[in-house]
Design an enzyme around this catalytic site. Structure first.
Site, PDB file in Angstrom:
ATOM      1  N   ARG A 170       0.824  -1.203   0.000  1.00 36.50           N
ATOM      2  CA  ARG A 170       0.000   0.000   0.000  1.00 36.50           C
ATOM      3  C   ARG A 170       0.861   1.258   0.000  1.00 36.50           C
ATOM      4  O   ARG A 170       0.459   2.291   0.523  1.00 36.50           O
ATOM      5  CB  ARG A 170      -0.968   0.025   1.202  1.00 36.50           C
ATOM      6  CG  ARG A 170      -1.758  -1.263   1.403  1.00 36.50           C
ATOM      7  CD  ARG A 170      -2.668  -1.572   0.240  1.00 36.50           C
ATOM      8  NE  ARG A 170      -3.697  -0.582   0.046  1.00 36.50           N
ATOM      9  CZ  ARG A 170      -4.909  -0.618   0.574  1.00 36.50           C
ATOM     10  NH1 ARG A 170      -5.268  -1.618   1.324  1.00 36.50           N
ATOM     11  NH2 ARG A 170      -5.787   0.322   0.331  1.00 36.50           N
ATOM     12  N   ARG A 212      -2.531   6.727   0.932  1.00 33.69           N
ATOM     13  CA  ARG A 212      -2.832   7.978   1.628  1.00 33.69           C
ATOM     14  C   ARG A 212      -1.754   8.523   2.531  1.00 33.69           C
ATOM     15  O   ARG A 212      -1.849   9.646   2.975  1.00 33.69           O
ATOM     16  CB  ARG A 212      -4.109   7.799   2.454  1.00 33.69           C
ATOM     17  CG  ARG A 212      -5.335   7.744   1.596  1.00 33.69           C
ATOM     18  CD  ARG A 212      -6.454   7.123   2.359  1.00 33.69           C
ATOM     19  NE  ARG A 212      -6.095   5.765   2.760  1.00 33.69           N
ATOM     20  CZ  ARG A 212      -6.853   4.982   3.486  1.00 33.69           C
ATOM     21  NH1 ARG A 212      -7.991   5.401   3.935  1.00 33.69           N
ATOM     22  NH2 ARG A 212      -6.457   3.761   3.765  1.00 33.69           N
ATOM     23  N   ASP A 269      -7.124  -1.514  -7.365  1.00 39.60           N
ATOM     24  CA  ASP A 269      -7.674  -2.081  -6.133  1.00 39.60           C
ATOM     25  C   ASP A 269      -8.125  -3.504  -6.405  1.00 39.60           C
ATOM     26  O   ASP A 269      -8.543  -3.826  -7.522  1.00 39.60           O
ATOM     27  CB  ASP A 269      -8.840  -1.245  -5.597  1.00 39.60           C
ATOM     28  CG  ASP A 269      -9.169  -1.648  -4.161  1.00 39.60           C
ATOM     29  OD1 ASP A 269      -8.506  -1.153  -3.235  1.00 39.60           O
ATOM     30  OD2 ASP A 269     -10.064  -2.502  -3.969  1.00 39.60           O
ATOM     31  N   ARG A 318      -6.297  13.349  -4.238  1.00 39.27           N
ATOM     32  CA  ARG A 318      -7.619  12.910  -3.798  1.00 39.27           C
ATOM     33  C   ARG A 318      -8.568  14.063  -3.504  1.00 39.27           C
ATOM     34  O   ARG A 318      -9.773  13.875  -3.446  1.00 39.27           O
ATOM     35  CB  ARG A 318      -7.481  11.981  -2.582  1.00 39.27           C
ATOM     36  CG  ARG A 318      -7.063  10.584  -2.956  1.00 39.27           C
ATOM     37  CD  ARG A 318      -8.196   9.750  -3.555  1.00 39.27           C
ATOM     38  NE  ARG A 318      -9.068   9.251  -2.483  1.00 39.27           N
ATOM     39  CZ  ARG A 318     -10.294   9.673  -2.259  1.00 39.27           C
ATOM     40  NH1 ARG A 318     -10.833  10.599  -3.020  1.00 39.27           N
ATOM     41  NH2 ARG A 318     -11.008   9.169  -1.271  1.00 39.27           N
ATOM     42  N   TYR A 370     -15.600 -10.166   0.306  1.00 36.51           N
ATOM     43  CA  TYR A 370     -16.169  -8.836   0.015  1.00 36.51           C
ATOM     44  C   TYR A 370     -17.492  -8.962  -0.717  1.00 36.51           C
ATOM     45  O   TYR A 370     -18.436  -8.217  -0.441  1.00 36.51           O
ATOM     46  CB  TYR A 370     -15.187  -7.988  -0.797  1.00 36.51           C
ATOM     47  CG  TYR A 370     -14.122  -7.355   0.068  1.00 36.51           C
ATOM     48  CD1 TYR A 370     -14.409  -6.235   0.839  1.00 36.51           C
ATOM     49  CD2 TYR A 370     -12.843  -7.887   0.135  1.00 36.51           C
ATOM     50  CE1 TYR A 370     -13.446  -5.673   1.660  1.00 36.51           C
ATOM     51  CE2 TYR A 370     -11.872  -7.329   0.944  1.00 36.51           C
ATOM     52  CZ  TYR A 370     -12.172  -6.220   1.710  1.00 36.51           C
ATOM     53  OH  TYR A 370     -11.229  -5.661   2.524  1.00 36.51           O
TER      54      TYR A 370
HETATM   55  O1  CP3 Z   1       0.478   0.988  -3.324  1.00 32.11           O
HETATM   56  C1  CP3 Z   1      -0.596   0.449  -3.156  1.00 32.11           C
HETATM   57  O2  CP3 Z   1      -0.639  -0.609  -2.528  1.00 32.11           O
HETATM   58  C2  CP3 Z   1      -1.838   1.044  -3.749  1.00 32.11           C
HETATM   59  C3  CP3 Z   1      -2.646   0.113  -4.572  1.00 32.11           C
HETATM   60  C4  CP3 Z   1      -3.648  -0.683  -3.756  1.00 32.11           C
HETATM   61  C5  CP3 Z   1      -4.907  -0.198  -3.299  1.00 32.11           C
HETATM   62  N1  CP3 Z   1      -5.585  -1.238  -2.759  1.00 32.11           N
HETATM   63  C6  CP3 Z   1      -5.411   1.182  -3.470  1.00 32.11           C
HETATM   64  C7  CP3 Z   1      -6.373   1.702  -2.477  1.00 32.11           C
HETATM   65  C8  CP3 Z   1      -3.564  -2.015  -3.387  1.00 32.11           C
HETATM   66  C9  CP3 Z   1      -2.397  -2.969  -3.563  1.00 32.11           C
HETATM   67  C10 CP3 Z   1      -4.801  -2.351  -2.768  1.00 32.11           C
HETATM   68  C11 CP3 Z   1      -5.100  -3.715  -2.305  1.00 32.11           C
HETATM   69  C12 CP3 Z   1      -6.275  -3.933  -1.456  1.00 32.11           C
HETATM   70  N2  CP3 Z   1      -7.497  -3.298  -1.517  1.00 32.11           N
HETATM   71  C13 CP3 Z   1      -6.362  -4.953  -0.487  1.00 32.11           C
HETATM   72  C14 CP3 Z   1      -5.278  -5.961  -0.176  1.00 32.11           C
HETATM   73  C15 CP3 Z   1      -4.190  -5.394   0.646  1.00 32.11           C
HETATM   74  C16 CP3 Z   1      -4.488  -5.307   2.124  1.00 32.11           C
HETATM   75  O3  CP3 Z   1      -4.232  -4.233   2.678  1.00 32.11           O
HETATM   76  O4  CP3 Z   1      -4.881  -6.308   2.717  1.00 32.11           O
HETATM   77  C17 CP3 Z   1      -7.639  -4.866   0.093  1.00 32.11           C
HETATM   78  C18 CP3 Z   1      -8.163  -5.731   1.210  1.00 32.11           C
HETATM   79  C19 CP3 Z   1      -8.344  -3.826  -0.579  1.00 32.11           C
HETATM   80  C20 CP3 Z   1      -9.746  -3.389  -0.368  1.00 32.11           C
HETATM   81  C21 CP3 Z   1      -9.807  -1.972   0.060  1.00 32.11           C
HETATM   82  N3  CP3 Z   1      -9.624  -0.886  -0.781  1.00 32.11           N
HETATM   83  C22 CP3 Z   1     -10.035  -1.478   1.355  1.00 32.11           C
HETATM   84  C23 CP3 Z   1     -10.257  -2.358   2.591  1.00 32.11           C
HETATM   85  C24 CP3 Z   1     -10.028  -0.086   1.283  1.00 32.11           C
HETATM   86  C25 CP3 Z   1     -10.348   0.905   2.367  1.00 32.11           C
HETATM   87  C26 CP3 Z   1      -9.371   0.874   3.469  1.00 32.11           C
HETATM   88  C27 CP3 Z   1      -7.962   1.197   3.044  1.00 32.11           C
HETATM   89  O5  CP3 Z   1      -7.073   0.421   3.387  1.00 32.11           O
HETATM   90  O6  CP3 Z   1      -7.743   2.189   2.370  1.00 32.11           O
HETATM   91  C28 CP3 Z   1      -9.714   0.279  -0.051  1.00 32.11           C
HETATM   92  C29 CP3 Z   1      -9.532   1.631  -0.591  1.00 32.11           C
HETATM   93  C30 CP3 Z   1      -8.211   1.936  -1.208  1.00 32.11           C
HETATM   94  N4  CP3 Z   1      -7.546   1.112  -2.071  1.00 32.11           N
HETATM   95  C31 CP3 Z   1      -7.447   3.124  -1.037  1.00 32.11           C
HETATM   96  C32 CP3 Z   1      -6.302   2.988  -1.827  1.00 32.11           C
HETATM   97  C33 CP3 Z   1      -5.199   3.991  -2.008  1.00 32.11           C
HETATM   98  C34 CP3 Z   1      -7.847   4.335  -0.192  1.00 32.11           C
HETATM   99  C35 CP3 Z   1      -8.825   5.113  -0.981  1.00 32.11           C
HETATM  100  C36 CP3 Z   1      -8.784   6.565  -0.616  1.00 32.11           C
HETATM  101  O7  CP3 Z   1      -8.010   7.299  -1.237  1.00 32.11           O
HETATM  102  O8  CP3 Z   1      -9.533   6.942   0.277  1.00 32.11           O
END
Ligand code: CP3
Length: 334
Positions: free
Chosen positions: A10, A14, A58, A23, A135
């Site tokens: 990740r 953020r 994502d 954002r 999910y």
């Molecule tokens: O560098 C990176 O890793 C960014 C790319 C990326 C995102 N999601 C962007 C994102 C990756 C690799 C993911 C994977 C992801 N998404 C997982 C597996 C990794 C893990 O942490 O277990 C999961 C479970 C998700 C599902 C998801 N997407 C959740 C639970 C959330 C909200 C909570 C959170 O961690 O942010 C998201 C949203 C999301 N995906 C954001 C980002 C940058 C935040 C969105 C925002 O800008 O508000």
């Protein structure tokens, strides 16, 4: 450079002020679905000196392509409308033509590769079938995964039909990412650790194995990620992957003994340590490095995703420390 490679799960999110600025102007899905912007976000963390870029996308995007309503609700995380409950819901999920319906991700891969210009490899990724199913069934994140477990045990034929579809889409999606230019792939089974080892073996492992083995002819490293798996590391290995990701709940050395030394390991600093004073943080980093003991197959990483409020200076501190200390240790071993 003869040092342990380091990158963070990740890392493009953020915790970076540049990301937060973007954002303010664009919604999450808008960013992800605009390849020039998504490629720009992919490259943001490279200024910290990390050794790989991870595609900005994502894991839930394929569920949207299958016809589910997906929204990222601020303060709540992802929300999926009309969660899967019965056989009709599974039948309603559309087959996905990756090239068209997820073509924007492939374009991001292509653009990001061009922008990286060989400075670092690009890692593509997807959610593992079990985590995607959770999910789709829960309609979002969950604390106890009750609906998921109820469907899995109570309606195994529906579970199998759902997982089969998710497996097909995930495999096609990852293959397309590699064909578009991804140089490694990571399969995120974030919530696999909520299962008992026996349930993991029966209800999750066969599908992850199909995805991972279905990539073997492409010749790219496959990273297999899950958390909370200290009690079932050999099963993760059995499911496949050239690199197994482990979290901080298990000592790296023990994990390696259980997984086998012919497989690489990624991990396993506790993401919370990035919030503690730097002397304690340094101790945590050195502990991970000592456990890995300079083995060639170690990728320094966190045990789970980087947390949103993480101080950027501490991330930079870890990158520099890992590079410096591991290069020094390797130099001494020569
Ligand atoms: O560098 C990176 O890793 C960014 C790319 C990326 C995102 N999601 C962007 C994102 C990756 C690799 C993911 C994977 C992801 N998404 C997982 C597996 C990794 C893990 O942490 O277990 C999961 C479970 C998700 C599902 C998801 N997407 C959740 C639970 C959330 C909200 C909570 C959170 O961690 O942010 C998201 C949203 C999301 N995906 C954001 C980002 C940058 C935040 C969105 C925002 O800008 O508000």
């Amino acid at each position: 450079m003869d040092a342990t490679p380091v990158w963070f799960m990740r890392q493009a999110g953020r915790f970076l002020p540049e990301y937060r600025q973007l954002r303010e102007r664009y919604a999450m899905l808008e960013l992800v679905q605009t390849p020039e912007l998504a490629a720009e976000v992919t490259l943001l963390p490279m200024r910290l000196g990390v050794d790989a870029a991870i595609l900005f996308a994502d894991i839930l995007l394929p569920l949207q392509a299958m016809g589910m309503d997906l929204a990222f609700v601020s303060g709540q995380g992802p929300v999926l409308g009309h969660p899967v409950q019965d056989a009709e819901d599974v039948a309603r999920l559309r087959p996905v033509d990756v090239e068209t319906e997820l073509g924007y991700v492939l374009e991001t891969v292509h653009t990001a590769r061009q922008m990286l210009a060989g400075t670092a490899p690009l890692i593509g990724f997807a959610g593992a079938p079990f985590t995607l199913a959770s999910y789709a069934i829960e309609g979002g994140g969950s604390r106890h995964y009750l609906r998921t477990k109820q469907l899995m045990h109570g309606r195994p034929e529906i579970w199998q039909a759902l997982l089969d579809r998710l497996t097909d889409v995930t495999l096609a999606y990852l293959r397309a990412q590699v064909q578009a230019g991804a140089q490694a792939v990571q399969l995120f089974d974030s919530w696999a650790g909520t299962l008992s080892p026996a349930d993991y073996r029966q209800f999750a492992l066969p599908y992850s194995r199909r995805v991972l083995s279905g990539l073997s002819d492409l010749g790219v490293p496959r990273i297999h990620f899950a958390t909370g798996t200290a009690g079932m590391l050999p099963l993760l290995r059995e499911a496949g992957g050239d690199v197994i990701s482990v979290d901080w709940r298990v000592d790296l050395r023990r994990a390696w003994d259980q997984i086998g030394h012919d497989v690489a390991i990624q991990g396993n600093l506790d993401p919370a340590l990035l919030f503690v004073p730097q002397n304690a943080l340094a101790q945590g980093v050195r502990h991970v490095l000592a456990q890995a003991d300079g083995r060639p197959g170690h990728i320094f990483n966190l045990g789970h995703g980087i947390l949103p409020e993480t101080p950027v200076g501490n991330v930079q501190f870890v990158v520099d420390l890992v590079h410096r200390e591991s290069a020094k240790a390797k130099g001494e071993q020569l």
